[in-house]
Write a protein that holds these residues in place. Structure first.
Motif: not given
Length: 344
Positions: A223-226, A228-229, A232-233, A314, A316
């Motif tokens: 769930s990485s849209k940027t 920055k996301d 932390t993947s 995360k 989430r």
């Protein structure tokens, strides 16, 4: 969205592409393109948000203009030759118009401006469909008419696309926009080789679809849209993060990976056709794309623990996704370089 409506939309999308790919008459090809466009419109607009509405409007206007131009060019050709057969595209004016129309449908430079904006306004899954499935029908028409298209025009547009795809992605922070510029750059390579070696274009298209599918699935999985996301993947799955590094390097076209194969073969073909300047410029423009892929790779995998956040998960919830397709496509997107001699 209602599951019945969703299944109708997806089957219409598939049917539209199949109709275009299997037709010999220009009107049937046009009907397939229209079905394709009208099916994806509700998918982009399903998130009731001003950004999604804006993206839908842009997509509709661009695709409607391109479809009308396809119909206009085929009408001019039918007027001068007396046939509606797709493979008998002989009128030069109609050929140039068709090239422009299909380039607009695909998002080739200089008609690429809609693609990053539409992808940014759509959801990840819809963006995946636009960058993969939606390329099939226009590419099929390009393949069917390649013998009558203007090589110089396609070489120029291909070179512009690889340059703009590289430059445009340099200052982006949104992963969907980066994938859009990546798509423009890859389409540039395909447009360059289309009239010189159409089968090589098909190979490039297949590998592009495979790599884009696996990259988008990894982005959906984490769930990485940027960008920055992406940092932390690793907290979701360290192995997936490592796979992301290989995939991004493959999309950039670095040698031991699959993505190097089409670039290598295309540069070889261009030099054998006495186009060393074009080949050199294409190779240099690939470095621009390589830069933003390296930046993504750096933020994804080289800033892992202990330099980033110390919490194990995360905030989430972990995604519950089946990873069979992801693992298969990712494996093929990174390991296929040794089969190159079989394909040449």
């Amino acid at each position: 969205m209602n599951p019945i409506m969703m299944s109708i939309i997806i089957s219409s999308l598939a049917l539209g592409t199949v109709i275009t790919m299997s037709s010999t008459h220009w009107l049937m090809a046009w009907i397939g393109l229209e079905m394709n466009t009208l099916a994806i419109i509700p998918m982009i607009a399903k998130h009731h948000h001003p950004r999604a509405t804006e993206a839908t409007t842009k997509y509709f206007l661009v695709q409607a203009t391109a479809s009308a131009t396809v119909l206009f060019s085929s009408s001019i050709n039918a007027w001068s030759t007396g046939t509606w057969d797709i493979v008998q595209m002989t009128n030069p004016c109609a050929c140039i118009m068709l090239t422009m129309a299909l380039s607009m449908k695909l998002g080739l430079a200089p008609l690429h401006f809609w693609l990053p904006e539409v992808l940014q306004g759509a959801s990840m899954k819809t963006a995946l469909i636009i960058t993969t499935w939606q390329k099939l029908a226009p590419m099929a028409l390009f393949y069917l008419t390649h013998h009558s298209l203007n090589t110089t025009a396609l070489l120029t547009m291909g070179l512009m696309s690889t340059m703009i795809g590289g430059w445009g992605g340099l200052n982006q922070t949104q992963t969907r926009k980066i994938m859009a510029y990546s798509s423009i750059a890859h389409l540039g390579w395909m447009a360059t080789i289309l009239t010189l070696s159409p089968n090589l274009m098909l190979l490039n298209l297949t590998l592009y679809l495979m790599m884009t599918l696996s990259t988008f699935m990894l982005l959906i999985f984490s769930s990485s849209k940027t960008i920055k996301d992406l940092t932390t993947s690793w907290t979701i799955s360290p192995s997936t993060t490592t796979l992301m590094l290989l995939l991004l390097m493959s999309m950039a076209g670095l040698p031991p990976l699959t993505g190097f194969m089409p670039k290598w073969l295309i540069l070889q073909d261009l030099t054998s056709h006495n186009l060393p300047t074009t080949a050199t410029l294409m190779a240099l423009s690939a470095l621009l794309s390589l830069f933003f892929y390296l930046r993504l790779t750096y933020t994804t995998t080289l800033t892992m623990s202990p330099t980033t956040t110390q919490n194990k998960l995360k905030w989430r919830l972990q995604p519950k996704l089946k990873t069979t397709l992801l693992s298969m496509t990712a494996l093929m997107s990174t390991m296929l370089l040794p089969v190159t001699p079989m394909l040449t």
